[in-house]
Scaffold this motif. Structure first.
Motif, PDB file in Angstrom:
ATOM      1  N   ARG A  41       0.829  -1.294   0.080  1.00 42.21           N
ATOM      2  CA  ARG A  41       0.112   0.003   0.019  1.00 42.21           C
ATOM      3  C   ARG A  41       0.719   1.260  -0.123  1.00 42.21           C
ATOM      4  NH1 ARG A  41      -3.281  -1.432   5.285  1.00 42.21           N
ATOM      5  NH2 ARG A  41      -1.074  -2.047   5.757  1.00 42.21           N
ATOM      6  N   THR A  42       2.396   1.069   0.026  1.00 48.21           N
ATOM      7  CA  THR A  42       2.863   2.235   0.086  1.00 48.21           C
ATOM      8  C   THR A  42       4.172   2.374  -0.755  1.00 48.21           C
ATOM      9  OG1 THR A  42       4.117   1.351   2.073  1.00 48.21           O
ATOM     10  CG2 THR A  42       2.529   2.873   2.777  1.00 48.21           C
ATOM     11  N   ALA A  43       4.081   2.532  -2.061  1.00 48.54           N
ATOM     12  CA  ALA A  43       5.055   2.367  -2.989  1.00 48.54           C
ATOM     13  C   ALA A  43       5.821   3.706  -2.987  1.00 48.54           C
ATOM     14  CB  ALA A  43       4.709   2.206  -4.351  1.00 48.54           C
ATOM     15  N   GLY A  44       5.255   4.588  -2.603  1.00 50.55           N
ATOM     16  CA  GLY A  44       5.614   6.199  -2.708  1.00 50.55           C
ATOM     17  C   GLY A  44       6.968   6.192  -1.682  1.00 50.55           C
ATOM     18  N   ALA A  45       6.864   5.523  -0.379  1.00 50.97           N
ATOM     19  CA  ALA A  45       8.104   6.075   0.434  1.00 50.97           C
ATOM     20  C   ALA A  45       9.418   5.592  -0.029  1.00 50.97           C
ATOM     21  CB  ALA A  45       7.751   5.201   1.745  1.00 50.97           C
ATOM     22  N   VAL A  46       9.749   4.688  -0.720  1.00 45.64           N
ATOM     23  CA  VAL A  46      10.801   4.077  -1.191  1.00 45.64           C
ATOM     24  C   VAL A  46      11.216   4.990  -2.446  1.00 45.64           C
ATOM     25  CG1 VAL A  46      10.928   1.948  -0.186  1.00 45.64           C
ATOM     26  CG2 VAL A  46       9.819   2.163  -2.651  1.00 45.64           C
ATOM     27  N   LEU A  48      10.198   8.174  -2.909  1.00 46.89           N
ATOM     28  CA  LEU A  48      11.010   9.622  -2.350  1.00 46.89           C
ATOM     29  C   LEU A  48      12.082   9.357  -1.861  1.00 46.89           C
ATOM     30  CD1 LEU A  48       7.509  10.494  -0.583  1.00 46.89           C
ATOM     31  CD2 LEU A  48       8.608  11.727  -2.530  1.00 46.89           C
ATOM     32  N   ALA A  49      12.447   8.414  -0.874  1.00 48.00           N
ATOM     33  CA  ALA A  49      13.840   8.087  -0.446  1.00 48.00           C
ATOM     34  C   ALA A  49      15.012   8.106  -1.235  1.00 48.00           C
ATOM     35  CB  ALA A  49      13.897   7.133   0.711  1.00 48.00           C
ATOM     36  N   GLY A  50      14.728   7.060  -2.304  1.00 50.14           N
ATOM     37  CA  GLY A  50      15.553   6.746  -3.398  1.00 50.14           C
ATOM     38  C   GLY A  50      15.806   7.940  -4.179  1.00 50.14           C
ATOM     39  N   GLU A  51      14.834   8.679  -4.638  1.00 50.29           N
ATOM     40  CA  GLU A  51      15.349   9.964  -5.456  1.00 50.29           C
ATOM     41  C   GLU A  51      16.096  10.928  -4.605  1.00 50.29           C
ATOM     42  OE1 GLU A  51      13.140  13.911  -7.855  1.00 50.29           O
ATOM     43  OE2 GLU A  51      11.799  11.840  -7.587  1.00 50.29           O
ATOM     44  N   ALA A  52      15.562  11.023  -3.278  1.00 45.68           N
ATOM     45  CA  ALA A  52      16.419  11.903  -2.582  1.00 45.68           C
ATOM     46  C   ALA A  52      17.812  11.756  -2.645  1.00 45.68           C
ATOM     47  CB  ALA A  52      15.596  12.000  -1.241  1.00 45.68           C
ATOM     48  N   GLN A  62      19.502   1.076  -5.546  1.00 47.73           N
ATOM     49  CA  GLN A  62      18.852  -0.302  -5.487  1.00 47.73           C
ATOM     50  C   GLN A  62      17.390  -0.349  -4.695  1.00 47.73           C
ATOM     51  OE1 GLN A  62      21.829  -2.804  -4.348  1.00 47.73           O
ATOM     52  NE2 GLN A  62      22.697  -3.200  -6.498  1.00 47.73           N
ATOM     53  N   VAL A  63      16.541  -0.341  -4.928  1.00 49.13           N
ATOM     54  CA  VAL A  63      15.201  -0.503  -4.060  1.00 49.13           C
ATOM     55  C   VAL A  63      14.571  -1.810  -4.161  1.00 49.13           C
ATOM     56  CG1 VAL A  63      12.815   0.671  -4.006  1.00 49.13           C
ATOM     57  CG2 VAL A  63      14.753   1.935  -4.798  1.00 49.13           C
ATOM     58  N   ALA A  64      14.429  -2.184  -2.879  1.00 48.16           N
ATOM     59  CA  ALA A  64      13.703  -3.597  -2.468  1.00 48.16           C
ATOM     60  C   ALA A  64      12.468  -3.249  -1.681  1.00 48.16           C
ATOM     61  CB  ALA A  64      14.715  -4.758  -1.412  1.00 48.16           C
ATOM     62  N   THR A  65      11.350  -3.905  -2.466  1.00 44.02           N
ATOM     63  CA  THR A  65      10.088  -3.445  -1.856  1.00 44.02           C
ATOM     64  C   THR A  65       9.171  -4.578  -2.190  1.00 44.02           C
ATOM     65  OG1 THR A  65       8.584  -1.859  -1.546  1.00 44.02           O
ATOM     66  CG2 THR A  65       9.321  -2.139  -3.896  1.00 44.02           C
ATOM     67  N   ALA A  66       7.875  -4.324  -1.802  1.00 44.73           N
ATOM     68  CA  ALA A  66       6.930  -5.455  -1.881  1.00 44.73           C
ATOM     69  C   ALA A  66       6.706  -5.702  -3.658  1.00 44.73           C
ATOM     70  CB  ALA A  66       5.540  -5.078  -1.367  1.00 44.73           C
ATOM     71  N   ARG A  67       6.244  -6.870  -3.583  1.00 49.78           N
ATOM     72  CA  ARG A  67       6.453  -7.474  -4.959  1.00 49.78           C
ATOM     73  C   ARG A  67       5.162  -6.669  -5.606  1.00 49.78           C
ATOM     74  NH1 ARG A  67       6.515 -12.694  -4.090  1.00 49.78           N
ATOM     75  NH2 ARG A  67       8.525 -12.825  -4.412  1.00 49.78           N
ATOM     76  N   THR A  68       4.061  -6.552  -5.131  1.00 52.70           N
ATOM     77  CA  THR A  68       2.829  -6.034  -6.057  1.00 52.70           C
ATOM     78  C   THR A  68       2.986  -4.515  -6.422  1.00 52.70           C
ATOM     79  OG1 THR A  68       1.963  -5.259  -3.803  1.00 52.70           O
ATOM     80  CG2 THR A  68       1.339  -7.555  -5.023  1.00 52.70           C
ATOM     81  N   ALA A  76       8.543   4.888 -11.643  1.00 51.32           N
ATOM     82  CA  ALA A  76       8.864   6.233 -11.051  1.00 51.32           C
ATOM     83  C   ALA A  76      10.185   6.610 -10.686  1.00 51.32           C
ATOM     84  CB  ALA A  76       8.209   6.138  -9.533  1.00 51.32           C
ATOM     85  N   VAL A  77      11.292   5.537 -10.670  1.00 51.24           N
ATOM     86  CA  VAL A  77      12.535   5.791 -10.503  1.00 51.24           C
ATOM     87  C   VAL A  77      13.190   5.110 -11.475  1.00 51.24           C
ATOM     88  CG1 VAL A  77      14.271   5.821  -8.786  1.00 51.24           C
ATOM     89  CG2 VAL A  77      11.975   5.905  -8.093  1.00 51.24           C
ATOM     90  N   PRO A  78      13.176   5.473 -12.810  1.00 51.96           N
ATOM     91  CA  PRO A  78      14.052   4.615 -13.944  1.00 51.96           C
ATOM     92  C   PRO A  78      15.421   4.316 -13.681  1.00 51.96           C
ATOM     93  CG  PRO A  78      13.224   6.727 -14.613  1.00 51.96           C
ATOM     94  CD  PRO A  78      12.674   6.809 -13.427  1.00 51.96           C
ATOM     95  N   GLU A  79      15.906   5.226 -12.626  1.00 53.63           N
ATOM     96  CA  GLU A  79      17.485   5.170 -12.692  1.00 53.63           C
ATOM     97  C   GLU A  79      17.644   3.886 -11.727  1.00 53.63           C
ATOM     98  OE1 GLU A  79      16.107   9.453 -12.990  1.00 53.63           O
ATOM     99  OE2 GLU A  79      15.506   7.702 -11.738  1.00 53.63           O
ATOM    100  N   ALA A  80      16.759   3.221 -10.839  1.00 51.74           N
ATOM    101  CA  ALA A  80      16.894   2.161  -9.913  1.00 51.74           C
ATOM    102  C   ALA A  80      17.058   0.806 -10.447  1.00 51.74           C
ATOM    103  CB  ALA A  80      15.989   2.505  -8.522  1.00 51.74           C
ATOM    104  N   LEU A  81      17.616  -0.094  -9.738  1.00 52.53           N
ATOM    105  CA  LEU A  81      17.477  -1.243  -9.903  1.00 52.53           C
ATOM    106  C   LEU A  81      16.340  -1.668  -8.894  1.00 52.53           C
ATOM    107  CD1 LEU A  81      20.231  -4.174 -10.043  1.00 52.53           C
ATOM    108  CD2 LEU A  81      18.129  -4.277  -8.164  1.00 52.53           C
ATOM    109  N   VAL A  82      15.278  -2.462  -9.246  1.00 49.41           N
ATOM    110  CA  VAL A  82      14.256  -2.750  -8.463  1.00 49.41           C
ATOM    111  C   VAL A  82      14.006  -4.139  -8.158  1.00 49.41           C
ATOM    112  CG1 VAL A  82      11.874  -2.475  -7.957  1.00 49.41           C
ATOM    113  CG2 VAL A  82      12.801  -0.571  -9.315  1.00 49.41           C
ATOM    114  N   MET A  83      14.140  -4.442  -6.746  1.00 44.74           N
ATOM    115  CA  MET A  83      13.916  -6.112  -6.490  1.00 44.74           C
ATOM    116  C   MET A  83      12.644  -6.293  -5.758  1.00 44.74           C
ATOM    117  SD  MET A  83      16.323  -8.032  -3.711  1.00 44.74           S
ATOM    118  CE  MET A  83      15.646  -9.613  -2.821  1.00 44.74           C
ATOM    119  N   ALA A  84      12.092  -7.205  -6.088  1.00 43.65           N
ATOM    120  CA  ALA A  84      10.494  -7.567  -5.496  1.00 43.65           C
ATOM    121  C   ALA A  84      10.941  -8.616  -4.239  1.00 43.65           C
ATOM    122  CB  ALA A  84       9.908  -8.255  -6.752  1.00 43.65           C
TER     123      ALA A  84
END
Length: 295
Positions: A41-46, A48-52, A62-68, A76-84
């Motif tokens: 329910r909270t994709a935005g927090a990571v 915001l933190a990652g862009e900052a 690198q951003v690791a967050t909930a699979r869904t 939203a952050v195309p610069e990041a490697l995203v892990m589910a």
């Protein structure tokens, strides 16, 4: 709480005399940031933190967050490697992927843990499984502090390579005191928590206080009521994390990050209005502020 010395007020002049490490000429020289948090329910927090973290000079993200929600985070952050990461039926992170997180953290200069985590139980379980295995620098943010409430020694093995970013309510809960005690003496309670955790602590709010375990103390008066908006704390934690990645020590990263957050709020208040600007507008003010303080 024992009496503490008067805090040093952070000013542009102070920061110009306490210059950040040279950022280097490429992304490898500016370090790898790992952000772990969020929920279904909270994709935005990571985000915001990652862009900052990138906006203050972090090199790779690198951003690791909930699979869904990874399909939202990636664009939203195309610069990041995203892990589910695995999540339960309520969208909260589980400990299923801790071994993968440990591997990512080994290749990162700093790991930011906690933005967007929704329940103390999730924070205690996830950080409890992850933090004891980490050896890199760590930032614990927001509800991630619930792990430290039950495990005040949980960062001791990092030998001071850690920063904890909390608001006054989170500080009170982590320290096991009433909110009124923090309100009455924010400096003393922040120093006490820093000593207990053996970590630099940033306590945000209308006035920010930064303390080291050795009792050094700063206050940041920049900022205003407009910073009291959802997601603002995630941005501040991201600033601190990005500065750590590019080579600042924990105290310097905390002081600079807190000031940049407050000063960005001042600029937005002047341009937009004292309230009504959004957390997503804060990170883009950091590069100009940094240029003015380091040029």
């Amino acid at each position: 709480m024992r009496a503490v010395a008067e805090p040093t007020t952070v000013t542009p002049e102070l920061l110009r005399g306490w210059q950040l490490p040279e950022p280097g000429s490429d992304k490898e020289a500016r370090g790898v940031v790992l952000v772990v948090g969020g929920s279904g329910r909270t994709a935005g927090a990571v985000v915001l933190a990652g862009e900052a973290a990138l906006r203050v000079g972090g090199g790779k993200l690198q951003v690791a967050t909930a699979r869904t929600v990874t399909s939202q985070v990636g664009p939203a952050v195309p610069e990041a490697l995203v892990m589910a990461l695995a999540e339960d039926d309520e969208g909260e992170l589980t400990t299923e992927d801790v071994d993968r997180l440990v591997e990512l953290a080994r290749d990162a200069e700093v790991a930011l843990l906690g933005p967007g985590i929704q329940t103390p139980a999730t924070a205690q379980a996830l950080l409890g499984a992850l933090v004891p295995q980490l050896s890199s620098t760590v930032v614990v943010d927001a509800l991630g502090s619930a792990y430290l409430t039950e495990n005040p020694e949980g960062l001791h093995h990092l030998d001071g390579r850690c920063v904890v970013t909390v608001n006054p309510g989170e500080l009170a809960r982590t320290l096991h005191v009433d909110d009124e005690e923090v309100e009455r003496d924010q400096e003393a309670t922040t120093v006490e928590l820093a000593k207990r955790l053996r970590a630099v602590v940033v306590c945000g709010g209308s006035r920010k206080v930064v303390a080291t375990p050795q009792g050094q103390l700063w206050q940041v008066l920049a900022g205003g009521p407009g910073l009291g908006v959802a997601g603002s704390g995630d941005v501040q934690a991201g600033f601190v994390t990005g500065l750590l990645a590019r080579g600042a020590d924990p105290a310097q990263a905390a002081v600079w990050g807190a000031f940049l957050h407050g000063a960005a709020g001042d600029r937005l208040a002047a341009d937009v209005g004292p309230i009504g600007f959004l957390a997503r507008e804060i990170p883009c003010r950091a590069p100009g502020l940094l240029a003015g303080l380091t040029g």
